[in-house]
Design an enzyme around this catalytic site. Sequence first.
Site, mmCIF file in Angstrom:
data_model
loop_
_atom_site.group_PDB
_atom_site.id
_atom_site.type_symbol
_atom_site.label_atom_id
_atom_site.label_comp_id
_atom_site.label_asym_id
_atom_site.label_seq_id
_atom_site.Cartn_x
_atom_site.Cartn_y
_atom_site.Cartn_z
ATOM 1 N N ARG A 91 -13.142 -8.773 1.045
ATOM 2 C CA ARG A 91 -11.899 -8.513 0.582
ATOM 3 C C ARG A 91 -11.107 -9.707 1.018
ATOM 4 O O ARG A 91 -10.323 -10.002 0.358
ATOM 5 C CB ARG A 91 -11.433 -7.362 1.721
ATOM 6 C CG ARG A 91 -12.175 -6.019 1.257
ATOM 7 C CD ARG A 91 -11.761 -5.455 -0.062
ATOM 8 N NE ARG A 91 -10.189 -5.335 -0.100
ATOM 9 C CZ ARG A 91 -9.341 -4.277 0.626
ATOM 10 N NH1 ARG A 91 -10.156 -3.344 1.052
ATOM 11 N NH2 ARG A 91 -8.115 -4.155 0.289
ATOM 12 N N HIS A 104 -7.233 0.839 -6.722
ATOM 13 C CA HIS A 104 -7.452 0.025 -5.800
ATOM 14 C C HIS A 104 -7.945 -1.188 -6.163
ATOM 15 O O HIS A 104 -9.311 -1.631 -5.840
ATOM 16 C CB HIS A 104 -8.213 0.599 -4.615
ATOM 17 C CG HIS A 104 -8.551 0.061 -3.497
ATOM 18 N ND1 HIS A 104 -7.463 -0.853 -3.098
ATOM 19 C CD2 HIS A 104 -8.960 0.334 -2.054
ATOM 20 C CE1 HIS A 104 -7.559 -1.350 -1.422
ATOM 21 N NE2 HIS A 104 -8.628 -0.515 -1.184
ATOM 22 N N ARG A 139 0.797 -0.980 0.091
ATOM 23 C CA ARG A 139 0.114 -0.094 -0.213
ATOM 24 C C ARG A 139 0.959 1.289 0.091
ATOM 25 O O ARG A 139 1.432 1.383 0.897
ATOM 26 C CB ARG A 139 -0.997 -0.063 1.437
ATOM 27 C CG ARG A 139 -1.534 1.506 1.424
ATOM 28 C CD ARG A 139 -2.602 1.168 2.179
ATOM 29 N NE ARG A 139 -3.880 0.582 1.725
ATOM 30 C CZ ARG A 139 -5.372 0.771 2.233
ATOM 31 N NH1 ARG A 139 -5.558 1.426 3.246
ATOM 32 N NH2 ARG A 139 -6.198 0.179 1.723
ATOM 33 N N ASP A 147 -17.546 7.038 -2.401
ATOM 34 C CA ASP A 147 -16.218 6.914 -1.388
ATOM 35 C C ASP A 147 -16.019 8.205 -0.572
ATOM 36 O O ASP A 147 -16.670 9.317 -0.891
ATOM 37 C CB ASP A 147 -14.894 6.373 -2.355
ATOM 38 C CG ASP A 147 -13.878 6.086 -1.330
ATOM 39 O OD1 ASP A 147 -13.788 5.928 0.043
ATOM 40 O OD2 ASP A 147 -12.703 6.087 -1.957
ATOM 41 N N CYS A 192 -16.345 1.222 0.014
ATOM 42 C CA CYS A 192 -14.969 0.627 0.579
ATOM 43 C C CYS A 192 -14.609 0.647 1.919
ATOM 44 O O CYS A 192 -14.147 -0.216 2.496
ATOM 45 C CB CYS A 192 -13.773 0.985 -0.459
ATOM 46 S SG CYS A 192 -13.208 2.655 -0.224
ATOM 47 N N GLN A 196 -9.935 -4.045 -4.053
ATOM 48 C CA GLN A 196 -11.073 -3.515 -3.343
ATOM 49 C C GLN A 196 -12.285 -3.824 -4.641
ATOM 50 O O GLN A 196 -13.538 -4.272 -4.169
ATOM 51 C CB GLN A 196 -11.246 -2.062 -3.260
ATOM 52 C CG GLN A 196 -12.536 -1.442 -2.789
ATOM 53 C CD GLN A 196 -12.778 -1.925 -1.348
ATOM 54 O OE1 GLN A 196 -12.139 -1.774 -0.264
ATOM 55 N NE2 GLN A 196 -14.009 -2.579 -1.213
HETATM 56 N N1 CP Z 1 -11.428 -0.405 2.202
HETATM 57 C C1 CP Z 1 -10.057 -0.477 2.371
HETATM 58 O O1 CP Z 1 -9.181 -0.645 1.653
HETATM 59 O O2 CP Z 1 -9.820 -0.207 3.949
HETATM 60 P P1 CP Z 1 -8.527 -0.034 4.775
HETATM 61 O O3 CP Z 1 -8.054 1.324 4.370
HETATM 62 O O4 CP Z 1 -8.941 -0.152 6.061
HETATM 63 O O5 CP Z 1 -7.599 -0.992 4.190
HETATM 64 N N1 NVA Z 2 -10.297 6.666 -1.496
HETATM 65 C C1 NVA Z 2 -9.840 6.121 -0.053
HETATM 66 C C2 NVA Z 2 -9.929 4.701 -0.028
HETATM 67 C C3 NVA Z 2 -9.701 4.020 1.148
HETATM 68 C C4 NVA Z 2 -9.657 2.589 1.363
HETATM 69 C C5 NVA Z 2 -8.425 6.569 0.026
HETATM 70 O O1 NVA Z 2 -7.413 6.574 -0.743
HETATM 71 O O2 NVA Z 2 -8.114 7.033 1.092
#
Ligand code: CP
Ligand code: NVA
Length: 291
Positions: free
Chosen positions: A277, A127, A100, A210, A249, A130
Amino acid sequence: MTKKRDFLDLDAIDAKTLCKIIDHARDLKKKNKKLLEGKTLAQIFEKPSTRTRVSFEVGMQQLGGNVVTLNSNDMQLGRGETIADTARVLSRFVDIIMLRAYSHNTLLELAEHSTVPVINGLTDHSHPCQIMADILTFEERLGNIKGKKIAWVGDWNNVLVSWIHAAEKFAFDLHIACPKELVQATSGKHLKFCESPAECVKDVDCVVTDTWTSMGDKNPDLRRNLLVNYQVDEKLMALAKKDAIFLHCLPAHRGEEVSAAVIDGKQSAVWDEAENRLHAQKAIMVWCLDN
Ligand code: CP
Ligand code: NVA
């Protein structure tokens, strides 16, 4: 040796493979199999995470493997060791890496220099894990997503980019309502750009949104002002099909991008979505290591 299988973005993987991964996720959800005994996953986080971190960790354990979870600031990466050197070293210890990251280029560089498969666990660009879970969730509730209508209402972000990739691969229509100041250039034969949230959600099978401020985004106040009329509330949901579902998400901000009545209401599938997930990523890891 065949080329290693990275899972970096949905637009880089053929549609048939993505459908097979979803089918496998469905099977693994019914009956777990220890398909990755003796394998080790390293997961690296430059950003916070609840779902991604726990679902990858539990998923690998359920598959019979081991997990090393690393915060990038606790690694030499945080003191200037290069991504390339990190990739080369981790490849000698583990069988698969999930990252990440802020910059998508960090992910691409890790994948380029790693000799083991690399999975995108979210970047500023996309992502994909997701959206695999989201498609699994949609199909559990409403059947094959092909030909269905999905509405995205809100910010233009990493989650939307993976939905855009998915629309082309899974052949569903994606309606997008996003303030013009935030829209990014894109095209696709399954995309429809809408003037308003109301136009976007009319007669769709699923409404998705989101957060208005993603991790790393600047100017939350400015974004809130631009998005203030884009909240998914009961009035908006009522314009979608009667049996439409709501996806997010998570993490969610009740009273901003979604009302409490919608996310906690009957049409919301967000808890199944979060659970999925786990199942989707188990199938993704097995695919990455199955060659
Ligand atoms: N939806 C998602 O990726 O959640 P986290 O940021 O908690 O991993
Ligand atoms: N768009 C959000 C998704 C989190 C899972 C972010 O990047 O913070």
